[in-house]
Write an enzyme that holds these catalytic residues in place. Structure first.
Site, PDB file in Angstrom:
ATOM      1  N   SER A  97       0.385   4.848   2.501  1.00 43.75           N
ATOM      2  CA  SER A  97      -0.235   5.570   1.390  1.00 43.75           C
ATOM      3  C   SER A  97      -1.721   5.704   1.674  1.00 43.75           C
ATOM      4  CB  SER A  97      -0.029   4.813   0.077  1.00 43.75           C
ATOM      5  OG  SER A  97      -0.844   5.346  -0.950  1.00 43.75           O
TER       6      SER A  97
ATOM      7  N   TYR B 195      -0.640  -2.850  -4.560  1.00 51.49           N
ATOM      8  CA  TYR B 195      -0.063  -1.699  -3.849  1.00 51.49           C
ATOM      9  C   TYR B 195      -0.970  -1.294  -2.694  1.00 51.49           C
ATOM     10  CZ  TYR B 195       1.786   3.026  -3.103  1.00 51.49           C
ATOM     11  OH  TYR B 195       2.316   4.170  -2.550  1.00 51.49           O
TER      12      TYR B 195
END
Length: 305
Positions: free
Chosen positions: A144, A157
């Site tokens: 990501s 995350y």
């Protein structure tokens, strides 16, 4: 480009990028092992693959919890039992939640997030390596842009994806002499329901408000990411390893080239945390040059797959 006779494992195949990737490989003739924690979502992906011409016998679906080490072992063993080999491993499964260092359940959420986002890909890669060496196969890790540029309240995350990025490069170096390629793809601004994990209830409205803040002024379809994945997994990318491909509609450029000219007022999504759930309240604020306006800009640019 063809994957006839190739065996591909895809985790997180029940929806979003994983489902689109499964359909893309099915169209190209691959044999598939699809993994997800949601049985119904897996069944939906299975039906989509079959509708694109995939042979029933060439698809295995496995409802598994990748936070459990024993079930992770099953992914590799069942794939080899069914198809005798592994050519491609796509580590796509991930979870996310709004979190920062001040949360009292920080360690609990750390374990949950890192077990899925980092430990499972590492273990799957470790177990798949002997089979990938035999086929001169490859691994693709879905990271990501949050692993590249930290974003507010996505500490766990972001950190897990940053670790997965570096794991990709380390393993790519180790496996290159064996003819096994390892690459990563860092998406952002992709049209998926994963934003619901952060409390967003109206996904379409979220996408509508976010798109104008991206340099390309558009969100990304899952199929676009899937096409990049199939390219990297193919022989057309035979000389590419240890690479990271960003697909983000210009998200990482947004901090230096924001376009606020069309805004007189902006809507700020302020998060209120309660014991049971998160909810968002819309507050009309002043021009984007204000502190709250900048907060909105950073929040809407969060890397939500």
């Amino acid at each position: 480009m063809s994957f006839e006779g190739k065996v591909v494992i895809i985790t997180g195949a029940g929806g979003g990028i994983g489902s689109a990737t499964a359909v893309g490989f099915a169209e190209l003739g691959a044999k598939l092992c699809l993994v997800d924690v949601n049985q119904q979502a897996l069944q939906n992906t299975f039906e989509k693959c079959c509708s694109k011409g995939a042979v029933f016998e060439n698809i295995r679906i496995n409802q598994l919890d990748l936070s459990n080490e024993e079930t992770v072992n099953c992914v590799i063993s069942e794939t080899v039992t069914a198809f005798s080999k592994i050519d491609v491993l796509i580590n796509n499964a991930a979870i996310s939640s709004k979190h920062n260092i001040f949360y009292e359940d920080f360690l609990e959420k750390y374990d949950a997030t890192f077990n899925i986002n980092l430990k499972a890909p590492m273990l799957l890669t470790h177990l798949a390596v002997p089979h990938l060496i035999k086929t001169k196969g490859n691994v693709i890790n879905i990271t990501s842009v949050g692993g590249i540029r930290p974003l507010p309240d996505l500490l766990l995350y972001n950190s897990s994806k940053a670790a997965l990025r570096h794991f990709t490069k380390c393993v790519a170096l180790e496996l290159a002499p064996k003819g096994v390629r390892v690459n990563s793809i860092a998406p952002a601004a992709v049209k998926t329901d994963m934003v619901k994990l952060l409390g967003v209830t109206d996904v379409k409205e979220f996408e509508k408000r976010r798109a104008p803040l991206l340099p390309l002024k558009r969100m990304i379809d899952c199929e676009e990411v899937a096409e990049l994945i199939t390219f990297l997994a193919s022989d057309k990318a035979a000389s590419i390893t240890g690479a990271e491909y960003v697909i983000d509609a210009g998200h990482l450029l947004g901090g230096t080239t924001p376009d606020y000219t069309s805004f007189q007022k902006i809507t700020y999504l302020e998060l209120y945390q309660s014991q049971q759930h998160h909810q968002y309240q819309l507050l009309e604020l002043g021009p984007p040059q204000t502190h709250l306006g900048l907060q909105l800009h950073h929040w809407l640019q969060a890397p939500l797959q």
